[in-house]
Design an enzyme around this catalytic site. Sequence first.
Site, short mmCIF file in Angstrom:
data_model
loop_
_atom_site.label_atom_id
_atom_site.label_comp_id
_atom_site.label_asym_id
_atom_site.label_seq_id
_atom_site.Cartn_x
_atom_site.Cartn_y
_atom_site.Cartn_z
CD GLU A 44 15.03 0.24 8.39
OE1 GLU A 44 14.65 -0.79 8.73
OE2 GLU A 44 14.30 1.14 7.63
NE ARG A 48 12.38 7.85 7.35
CZ ARG A 48 11.84 7.23 8.41
NH1 ARG A 48 11.49 7.89 9.16
NH2 ARG A 48 11.35 5.88 8.10
CB THR A 72 13.41 5.88 4.12
OG1 THR A 72 13.32 5.54 5.66
CG2 THR A 72 12.39 6.61 4.01
CE LYS A 132 9.46 -0.47 7.08
NZ LYS A 132 10.42 0.19 7.42
#
Length: 211
Positions: A44, A48, A72, A132
């Site tokens: 993953e 960011r 994110t 998640k």
Amino acid sequence: MSNNDVLIALLTRVPVIPVLTLTDPDKAILLARALVAGGLDVLEVTLRTKQALKSIEAIAREVPEAKVGAGTVLTTSQVDEAMSAGAHFLVSPGSTRRLTEAAAIARAPLLPGVATASEAMAMAEMGHHVLKFFPAEPAGGVAYLRSLAAPLPHLTFCPTGGIDPVKAKSYLTLSNVVCVGGSWVTPTLALETDDWSMITRLACECAALRS
Ligand code: 3PG
């Protein structure tokens, strides 16, 4: 395959998904190779940094054996950007109707984040059964997730946030956990010093956690 089936097929490949925050696409390639060499081939990359999408692109192009996802993911435009960059799946720290609808339109496998039973039920109502659990440790950890298994047996979780190798082992014993996520697999010092053998060793330790 449904969104849930695609996610389960991906997330059962590995006990641990490394959560990567990357600033250099060239290093991203070397890092992905080191992780794959250690047995972790589902990664993953968090959105960011300015270089995140380019890093996803680079991994998808140069290390096709790695199934790279985007983390994110907060906005509907990021859904399209990440899929265009070559992401196999998307991860969000939370869950909103707009995000899940955008993912459905883009046919993007989305792992939405939840931290409570109500949020998990809301996502299940929208067809998301693989979730998640974030932020796992502050939100209640192993004990909380274990408590969800009886009332919500149709839901499966990837806990992430504050997990270390010892905690990972505990999460992986739960019936409702498919894998865990975490950044501990790629220590900053190892990345800064290009210590790929250390990353591969840590990945091997993670890959062995479920055996
Ligand atoms: C994140 O999105 O930052 C992940 O949850 C990683 O959390 P960690 O750094 O606590 O492993």
